[in-house]
Scaffold this active site. Structure first.
Site, PDB file in Angstrom:
ATOM      1  N   SER A 149       0.826  -1.190   0.000  1.00  0.00           N
ATOM      2  CA  SER A 149       0.000   0.000   0.000  1.00  0.00           C
ATOM      3  C   SER A 149       0.871   1.255   0.000  1.00  0.00           C
ATOM      4  CB  SER A 149      -0.936  -0.064   1.211  1.00  0.00           C
ATOM      5  OG  SER A 149      -2.046   0.737   1.022  1.00  0.00           O
ATOM      6  N   ASP A 161      -8.834  -4.126  -6.267  1.00  0.00           N
ATOM      7  CA  ASP A 161      -8.326  -3.528  -5.034  1.00  0.00           C
ATOM      8  C   ASP A 161      -9.097  -2.237  -4.756  1.00  0.00           C
ATOM      9  OD1 ASP A 161      -6.724  -2.022  -3.135  1.00  0.00           O
ATOM     10  OD2 ASP A 161      -5.058  -3.349  -3.624  1.00  0.00           O
ATOM     11  N   HIS A 190      -7.416  -5.786  -0.753  1.00  0.00           N
ATOM     12  CA  HIS A 190      -6.288  -4.872  -0.839  1.00  0.00           C
ATOM     13  C   HIS A 190      -4.977  -5.621  -0.632  1.00  0.00           C
ATOM     14  CE1 HIS A 190      -3.955  -1.303  -0.646  1.00  0.00           C
ATOM     15  NE2 HIS A 190      -3.721  -1.370   0.652  1.00  0.00           N
TER      16      HIS A 190
END
Length: 536
Positions: free
Chosen positions: A245, A477, A505
Site C-alpha cells: 500500500s 483492489d 487490498h
C-alpha cells in the site's frame, strides 16, 4: 493513504494477520518528493493533463555531513516480545540542515532462522502512512512470512518518522478524536458544512500545537532517506524490501533516490506517484465502488444479506445502503456501549469501507448490517469502524490518523482549498461512487487548513539503473486501484508487473498460491516473475 465514509486523510495500508487489510482515513496517500532534493529535467504530460518531472537520484557518495549517521552502531536489546530485538537509530531531523538536530527512529528485527548465511536484511512496511512497521513485524511478518523467507533473511522493520514508536505526531486526545470521527461528512445545509470545516480546522490546529517540530519533517522522501541510513548501519550493500500500500510509495521513492542500492524489492498494492491529491482521492473513491459492487454481488447470494430485499443489482444494493445511511444521519442508533456511544452515518459508513479491504470480512459485515438494520444494534458496525481507526475499548487511539494526515499533507498540495471547491467536485465524486463519493469528497478537505505547506509534488519515478522491482496489483483492489500498479510499473525502468485477478487490498500472503510462489521465488532466488504474469 487510510478511507472511510469519511476518512479524513488519504491513506492506504497493507494486510495484517494474513487476511485483514487495515486502513484509515480518507483517501490515499500521495507522493512526497521534496523539491530541494528532487529536481529533474525529464517532464511529461499525465492522463490528467498535469506536467511533472521524474524524481532524480541523489549523489551516490554519502555527504560528509551525514557520515556520522551512516557510521552509527545500533545497540540491540530485548523487545519484550520473544525472538525480537529492538534498537534506536538516529537520523537528521532536516536533511537540508543535518546539524539542526536529530530524530530518534525505532527499529526492530528478528534474526534469520536458517543455519546457512542469510541473504541479508528484509525491511518490511505495511503502509499507511501511519501504520506501525514494528507492530506489523511483531504481529505478522516476523512469524507469518513463509518459513523459507524467514530462514534466509533477518526480518527488519522501522517505524517511519512521526509514527508509533518513532517520535509520533500528536494531535487530538481520545475524546476529541471521538468527536472528529463522528463528524457528518455528507452535509445537508450550511450549518453542517461549517461543522465539517470546523472539524478539519480543529484537527489541523491541534497537530500544529502539539507537534510543531515534526510537521515539516515527516515526508515520504525523508522517510526513504532514513531507510538508506538503516540499510548502511545494518551492513547491507543493497536494500531488500517488501512494502504494501503506502509502503509501495515509500519503496518506489527509495528506488528513485538510490537506484543503485535497490536489492530485491516488492511493491504490493501499488500507488501512482505521478498523480495529484484530487486525482488520487477520486480514483480511490472509484476503487471503493468497484469493491462494493463485488461485495454486493456476493451479499445477495446469501440468505442473511440485509441489502437484497429491494433489488439484487449492485446499483440497487447501493441504493438500499444509502437509504440506511440517510436514516442514521437523521436518527443514530444505540451501539451497545457502556459509555453511550451511538452509530451515526459517519461511523457506519466507515465500518462498511473498512470491510472492503478484505473479502474475508464480508461475512462479518453482513452480520453487522443485519444487526444494525433489523435490530437497531449498531455495535457490529461501530466495532469495524473502531478497528479501522485503531481505537481501543478505553477510548484511546493510536497515532495512525495523526501521522497519516501529517505525511499526506506534507507530501502533496491539498486536494481542495475550501468547501466551495468540494461542492464543485461533488458530481465527479458521486459519479465515481454513488455510495461513498460525497463523503470521500468532503473528507478530502483535510489538508486545506494544515499549518505547514506541502513540500512535495506529483513526480514520476523511473529509478533508472535499479535492479528488477516487482510491482503487484490486484484487479479489484479498493484502496490502490489496479491502474495505479500499471502506471507505476510503466514508470519504473526495471519493473515487472505481477497481477492478481481477485478482490481485496494487496495480494502477497492473502491466499493466492500463485502470487506467493512468484514473490517467494524472487525474494529467495532473485528471479522476478515473467513479464505479464497473472494469477487468480
Amino acid at each position: 493513504m487510510y478511507t472511510r465514509p469519511s476518512p479524513r486523510s488519504r491513506r492506504t495500508r497493507g494486510p495484517r494477520p494474513r487476511t485483514t487489510a487495515r486502513f484509515t482515513a480518507t483517501l490515499l496517500t500521495a507522493t512526497a518528493l521534496l523539491v530541494s532534493a528532487c529536481s529533474s529535467g525529464a517532464s511529461t504530460t499525465t492522463a490528467g493533463g498535469t506536467v511533472e518531472a521524474a524524481l532524480a537520484a541523489l549523489p551516490h557518495s554519502t555527504p560528509s555531513a551525514l557520515a556520522s549517521y551512516y557510521d552509527q552502531r545500533l545497540r540491540w536489546r530485548d523487545c519484550g516480545v520473544p525472538g525480537f530485538q529492538c534498537a534506536t537509530m538516529k537520523a537528521p531531523l532536516d536533511y537540508a540542515n543535518p546539524d539542526a538536530g536529530t530524530i530518534r527512529l525505532a527499529v526492530a528485527r528478528k534474526k534469520a532462522t536458517g543455519k546457512s548465511r542469510p541473504i541479508g536484511s528484509l525491511l518490511v512496511n505495511p503502509g499507511g502512512p501511519g501504520g506501525s512497521a514494528i507492530g506489523y513485524l511483531q504481529d505478522y511478518a516476523g512469524l507469518g512470512y513463509p518459513a523459507e523467507v524467514r530462514a534466509r533473511y533477518d526480518m527488519v522493520a522501522m517505524d517511519p518518522r512521526g509514527v508509533a514508536r518513532s517520535e509520533p505526531v500528536q494531535c487530538l486526545n481520545g475524546r476529541q478524536m471521538d468527536t472528529y470521527t463522528e463528524t457528518d461528512l455528507t452535509p445537508d445545509d450550511q450549518r453542517e458544512r461549517n461543522a465539517v470545516v470546523t472539524a478539519q480546522q480543529t484537527f489541523a490546529e491541534s497537530c500544529g500545537t502539539h507537534s510543531a517540530r515534526l510537521l515539516r519533517h515527516v515526508s515520504t522522501v525523508e522517510a526513504a532517506r532514513d531507510m538508506d541510513i538503516l540499510r548502511a548501519v545494518l551492513g547491507d550493500r543493497r536494500l531488500n524490501y517488501v512494502g504494501a500500500s503506502y509502503g509501495t510509495l515509500l519503496g518506489a521513492t527509495y528506488a528513485g533516490l538510490f537506484p543503485g542500492r535497490v536489492g530485491r524489492m516488492v511493491l504490493d498494492g501499488a500507488m501512482d506517484p505521478s498523480l495529484d491529491s484530487r486525482t488520487l482521492n477520486q480514483d480511490q473513491t472509484a476503487g471503493f465502488e468497484t469493491a462494493f459492487a463485488a461485495f454486493a454481488k456476493d451479499c445477495v447470494r446469501h440468505t442473511d444479506c440485509p441489502l437484497g430485499g429491494k433489488g439484487t443489482t449492485p446499483a440497487q444494493v447501493g441504493d438500499h445502503l444509502r437509504a440506511f445511511f440517510r436514516q442514521l444521519d437523521a436518527h443514530p442508533i444505540p451501539a451497545g456501549e457502556p459509555e453511550g456511544r451511538k452509530l451515526g452515518e459517519a461511523l457506519a459508513t466507515n465500518g462498511v469501507i473498512a470491510s472492503m479491504y478484505d473479502e474475508g470480512s464480508w461475512g462479518r459485515l453482513r452480520e453487522a448490517l443485519t444487526s444494525a438494520m433489523k435490530e437497531h444494534d449498531g455495535s457490529g458496525l461501530l466495532s469495524l469502524s473502531d478497528l479501522y481507526y485503531e481505537r481501543d475499548a478505553s477510548g484511546h487511539y493510536s497515532n495512525l490518523m495523526m501521522a497519516n494526515a501529517a505525511v499526506n499533507c506534507l507530501d502533496l498540495p491539498p486536494a481542495f482549498n475550501g468547501p466551495e471547491q468540494v461542492e464543485k467536485a461533488l458530481p465527479a465524486f458521486g459519479k465515481a461512487s454513488p455510495v461513498f463519493g460525497p463523503g470521500l469528497a468532503w473528507a478530502s478537505l483535510n489538508c486545506a487548513y494544515w499549518p505547514v505547506r506541502a513540500t512535495g509534488e506529483p513526480r514520476r519515478i523511473e529509478a533508472r539503473g535499479a535492479a528488477p522491482i516487482v510491482v503487484v496489483g490486484t484487479v479489484r483492489d479498493p484502496a490502490t486501484p489496479y491502474r495505479w500498479a500499471r502506471s507505476l510499473a510503466g514508470q519504473l525502468s526495471s519493473a515487472r508487473l505481477l497481477t492478481y485477478d481477485g478482490d481485496g487490498h494487496t495480494a502477497y500472503g492473502r491466499g493466492s498460491s500463485c502470487i506467493d510462489a512468484a514473490i517467494d521465488a524472487y525474494l529467495l532466488r532473485g528471479t522476478p516473475p515473467a513479464a505479464g504474469k497473472r494469477c487468480s
